[in-house]
Motif scaffolding. Structure first.
Motif, short mmCIF file in Angstrom:
data_model
loop_
_atom_site.label_atom_id
_atom_site.label_comp_id
_atom_site.label_asym_id
_atom_site.label_seq_id
_atom_site.Cartn_x
_atom_site.Cartn_y
_atom_site.Cartn_z
N ARG A 301 0.86 10.37 12.82
CA ARG A 301 -0.35 11.19 12.70
C ARG A 301 -0.44 11.80 11.31
N ASP A 302 0.66 12.41 10.86
CA ASP A 302 0.67 13.04 9.54
C ASP A 302 0.49 12.00 8.44
N LEU A 303 1.13 10.84 8.60
CA LEU A 303 1.02 9.78 7.60
C LEU A 303 -0.43 9.33 7.44
N MET A 304 -1.11 9.09 8.54
CA MET A 304 -2.48 8.60 8.45
C MET A 304 -3.46 9.69 8.03
N THR A 305 -3.22 10.91 8.45
CA THR A 305 -4.06 12.02 8.00
C THR A 305 -3.88 12.25 6.50
N SER A 306 -2.65 12.03 6.01
CA SER A 306 -2.33 12.25 4.59
C SER A 306 -2.65 11.04 3.72
N PHE A 307 -2.96 9.91 4.33
CA PHE A 307 -3.03 8.63 3.63
C PHE A 307 -3.94 8.68 2.41
N GLU A 308 -5.15 9.17 2.58
CA GLU A 308 -6.10 9.12 1.47
C GLU A 308 -5.64 9.98 0.30
N GLY A 309 -5.10 11.18 0.60
CA GLY A 309 -4.66 12.05 -0.46
C GLY A 309 -3.41 11.56 -1.16
N LEU A 310 -2.42 11.12 -0.38
CA LEU A 310 -1.14 10.70 -0.97
C LEU A 310 -1.25 9.39 -1.74
N PHE A 311 -2.07 8.46 -1.24
CA PHE A 311 -2.05 7.10 -1.81
C PHE A 311 -3.34 6.74 -2.56
N LEU A 312 -4.49 7.09 -2.03
CA LEU A 312 -5.74 6.68 -2.67
C LEU A 312 -6.13 7.63 -3.79
N ALA A 313 -6.03 8.94 -3.56
CA ALA A 313 -6.39 9.91 -4.60
C ALA A 313 -5.46 9.84 -5.79
N THR A 314 -4.27 9.27 -5.60
CA THR A 314 -3.29 9.14 -6.69
C THR A 314 -3.23 7.73 -7.25
N ASN A 315 -4.13 6.86 -6.78
CA ASN A 315 -4.23 5.48 -7.28
C ASN A 315 -2.96 4.65 -7.02
N ARG A 316 -2.35 4.88 -5.87
CA ARG A 316 -1.17 4.11 -5.48
C ARG A 316 -1.63 3.04 -4.47
N HIS A 317 -2.52 2.16 -4.93
CA HIS A 317 -3.22 1.26 -4.03
C HIS A 317 -2.31 0.19 -3.44
N ASP A 318 -1.36 -0.31 -4.22
CA ASP A 318 -0.46 -1.34 -3.69
C ASP A 318 0.37 -0.77 -2.54
N GLU A 319 0.89 0.44 -2.73
CA GLU A 319 1.65 1.06 -1.65
C GLU A 319 0.75 1.36 -0.46
N ALA A 320 -0.49 1.76 -0.74
CA ALA A 320 -1.43 2.04 0.34
C ALA A 320 -1.61 0.80 1.22
N ARG A 321 -1.78 -0.33 0.59
CA ARG A 321 -1.95 -1.58 1.33
C ARG A 321 -0.72 -1.86 2.21
N GLU A 322 0.47 -1.69 1.64
CA GLU A 322 1.69 -1.95 2.40
C GLU A 322 1.85 -0.98 3.57
N VAL A 323 1.45 0.28 3.36
CA VAL A 323 1.51 1.27 4.44
C VAL A 323 0.65 0.82 5.62
N LEU A 324 -0.56 0.37 5.32
CA LEU A 324 -1.47 -0.06 6.38
C LEU A 324 -0.95 -1.30 7.10
N LEU A 325 -0.46 -2.27 6.34
CA LEU A 325 0.05 -3.48 6.97
C LEU A 325 1.28 -3.19 7.83
N ARG A 326 2.13 -2.33 7.34
CA ARG A 326 3.32 -1.94 8.12
C ARG A 326 2.91 -1.26 9.41
N ALA A 327 1.95 -0.33 9.33
CA ALA A 327 1.50 0.37 10.52
C ALA A 327 0.83 -0.59 11.50
N GLY A 328 0.02 -1.50 10.97
CA GLY A 328 -0.67 -2.44 11.84
C GLY A 328 0.27 -3.31 12.65
#
Length: 630
Positions: A301-328
């Motif tokens: 819950r915290d990971l997905m609520t934090s996702f946009e701020g931690l990964f997208l707002a900081t331009n960590r897009h490659d890690e963002a993609r891996e986070v989503l694929l791992r969760a999926g």
């Protein structure tokens, strides 16, 4: 840069209430206070994490410095003992403390001698370094550095019960085959420091006393401009340890890189980029984030609520993609496991999978990467289908109106999940307002993405039907905000809570642009975030302190949550309401408690003293996200 001078550093209460943190990118950390006093059982220089931070062990608890200047001896550590004695009281010699590019730095002024200490961890390896530099001295001085050791679960204590295994190795020792400590001129020893006291644990109603083992002493003769370094690292050991000075240089270099990557335009943005990085961790199956330090691991819950701020707002897009694929890849019966902190995976959250759908939509909006969305489309379909048809804990769409209901006696499935004696404190069984806002936004957002993928679906129609029902059922008579829960076992709940903001703040929220919920939440707004319940409501508790019973009863009954400033800011913007100065209090808060970061919670009553975790992921993430959207 966050800096304090002699007056604050010399005030034990004030200096001990401000905590610092450095992390290793694996869930491990080093943490303590400005004064040097260990106020928590969690404080130490080497906390070693299992993958994802689900469990941690505390190793090297402290490194106690003593300065010998001819016949004069000055102890620079600060320790408190059961019974209340503070000895030594080295904080009185602190001239300054600085957090600079994520690196904490202390400077002791002894008149003709000035000593500086800096601490940093490696990234991707659980290793910590402490560098002591003699900035001024009339001649060579002697530095004695005593490592205080333990090896225990981070949530517990250890008492003296026979001497631990301390194995001498070149340059230092290995403690109980768990970690190695190296430094100058190691002199073996061994004595228990009994009755070490942690005042914050006492305040939290927990056992505050433990014993630590002084394993010996490192000794260095240092002239003005010279240094002494100590390094500690968790096993396995490859025969080499990095230099402490190299760890400090690398930590500062990483901080500058993170700020550039985040395109931080000011000091606050640069600090928040470093703070966000502290939560991002590597696991054997890919990147993730821990929910908070010092005691939380990975929570979906915290990971997905934090996702946009931690990964997208900081331009960590490659890690963002891996986070989503791992969760999926972990979706089970349409749900995400909430946490493994208890030792086993628990699928006990009604909103984590819905926040996951939101995260996918935001990722696609920011990056335009539809290939990743296509890879996740099967998981997205499964989530919506299982929620519609029914999954664990009574989570299912009501055939009568398409709204999502959830819950069963004894469980708390929303983010307001505190329980006491097995009973939810905030009973929200039924159709909870934020769950349905997320449900409708998830239906509509997924439908929009599937349209772009040319994938057949009926999620858009389901969103429209549920949205119509939401507007009929949740709007309170007279338009004075929204019910918090409808169709619950006890009927509709009209308590004024911030959950209703998501109906306005989400991109596909059912009440986008409606000022009603925002105006209804005016009494919830504070300078540090949103109260979880309005003052004056039955059950309101304005203080989140005391033992576990008292704290859990107050957790969602008025306690302020900084992360909710994000939905409030979005809802204000969507409704055309002013948000000027909304983050001012949180910017000041960066220097008030968990230094350079944002706390989990704060008291509902003024002056809103910080509580909970000093370093909380979704608090930092939402502040970052709001600033990036400004």
């Amino acid at each position: 840069m966050i800096t304090f001078g002699r007056q604050l550093c010399g005030d034990l209460a004030a200096a001990s209430a401000r905590e610092w943190l450095v992390t290793d990118g694996l869930g491990g950390y080093a943490s303590g206070t400005v004064s040097g006093l260990r106020t928590r059982r969690y404080h130490g220089l080497l906390a070693v994490a299992e993958p994802g931070g689900a469990a941690r062990h505390l190793g090297l608890a402290a490194l106690e410095p003593v300065v010998r200047i001819g016949p004069r001896t000055v102890r620079l550590a600060t320790d408190e003992w059961a019974g209340g004695t503070v000895d030594p009281a080295g904080h009185v010699h602190l001239a300054s403390f600085t957090l600079d590019e994520g690196v904490p730095r202390w400077q002791w002024d002894l008149g003709d001698v000035v000593v500086r200490r800096e601490i940093a961890m490696g990234h991707g390896r659980c290793v910590v370094g402490a560098v002591f530099t003699v900035l001024r001295a009339p001649g060579p001085i002697t530095l004695e550095l005593t490592p205080l050791c333990t090896w225990r679960d981070a949530h517990g204590e250890r008492t003296a019960a026979g001497d631990p295994a301390v194995t001498p190795v070149a340059g230092g020792f290995v403690f109980e085959d768990a970690y190695r400590v190296s430094g100058p001129s190691w002199q073996p020893g061994g004595a228990w420091y009994r009755g070490v006291y942690a005042r914050e644990e006492a305040a939290r109603g927990l056992n505050p006393v433990e014993d630590l083992f002084a394993a010996g002493c490192f000794v260095a003769e240092v002239a003005s401009g010279g240094t002494a370094e100590v390094v500690a690292a968790a096993g396995p050991f490859d025969g080499t340890l990095p230099s402490a000075a190299g760890l400090v240089v690398a930590a500062r270099k990483r901080a500058r890189k993170l700020a550039r990557q985040a395109r931080a335009g000011d000091a606050v943005g640069r600090q928040l980029a470093v703070a966000a990085d502290q939560f991002v961790v590597s696991t054997p199956t890919g990147p993730s984030a821990v929910a908070g330090y010092p005691w939380f691991g990975e929570w979906s819950r915290d990971l997905m609520t934090s996702f946009e701020g931690l990964f997208l707002a900081t331009n960590r897009h490659d890690e963002a993609r891996e986070v989503l694929l791992r969760a999926g890849s972990t979706v089970s019966e349409g749900m995400l496991a909430n946490t493994a902190d208890t030792g086993t995976l628990e699928y006990n959250t009604a909103d984590a999978a819905l926040w996951f759908l939101h995260a996918i939509s935001r990722y696609a909006a920011v990056t335009g990467d539809l290939d990743t969305v296509a890879s996740l489309s099967g998981a997205m379909d499964e989530i919506l289908t299982r929620h519609r048809d029914g999954t664990r804990y009574g989570i299912a769409a009501d055939p009568a109106d398409g709204l999502l209901t959830q819950g069963k006696p004894g469980f708390a499935l929303t983010w307001m999940d505190a329980r006491v004696d097995g009973r939810p404190v905030t009973e929200r069984q039924g159709k909870a307002v934020e769950i349905n806002a997320l449900w409708i936004s998830g239906l509509a957002g997924t439908g929009a993405l599937f349209d772009r993928l040319k994938r057949r679906h009926d999620w858009g129609a389901a969103a429209s039907r549920a949205g119509d029902a939401f507007r009929r059922r949740f709007v309170r008579p007279g338009g004075a905000g929204l019910f918090d829960v409808v169709d619950g076992p006890g009927g509709d709940d009209a308590a004024v809570r911030p959950n209703q903001l998501l109906a306005v703040s989400l991109p596909y929220g059912p009440l986008a642009g409606d000022p009603g919920p925002v105006l209804a939440c005016r009494d919830l707004v504070t300078s540090l975030g949103m109260r979880s319940l309005a003052p004056g409501e039955p059950g309101y508790r304005g203080v989140h302190r005391g033992g576990p019973y008292e704290r859990d009863h107050a957790y969602h009954q008025g306690t302020v949550w900084p992360w909710l400033i994000g939905p409030y800011a979005d809802a204000c913007a969507a409704a055309g309401l002013d948000t000027g100065g909304l983050l001012d209090g949180l910017e000041l808060h960066l220097a008030e408690w968990g230094l350079g970061s944002v706390s989990e919670t704060a008291d509902g009553d003024a002056p809103h003293g910080a509580t909970g975790c000093p370093f909380q992921a979704w608090s930092v993430a939402e502040m970052l996200r709001v600033r990036s959207c400004a």
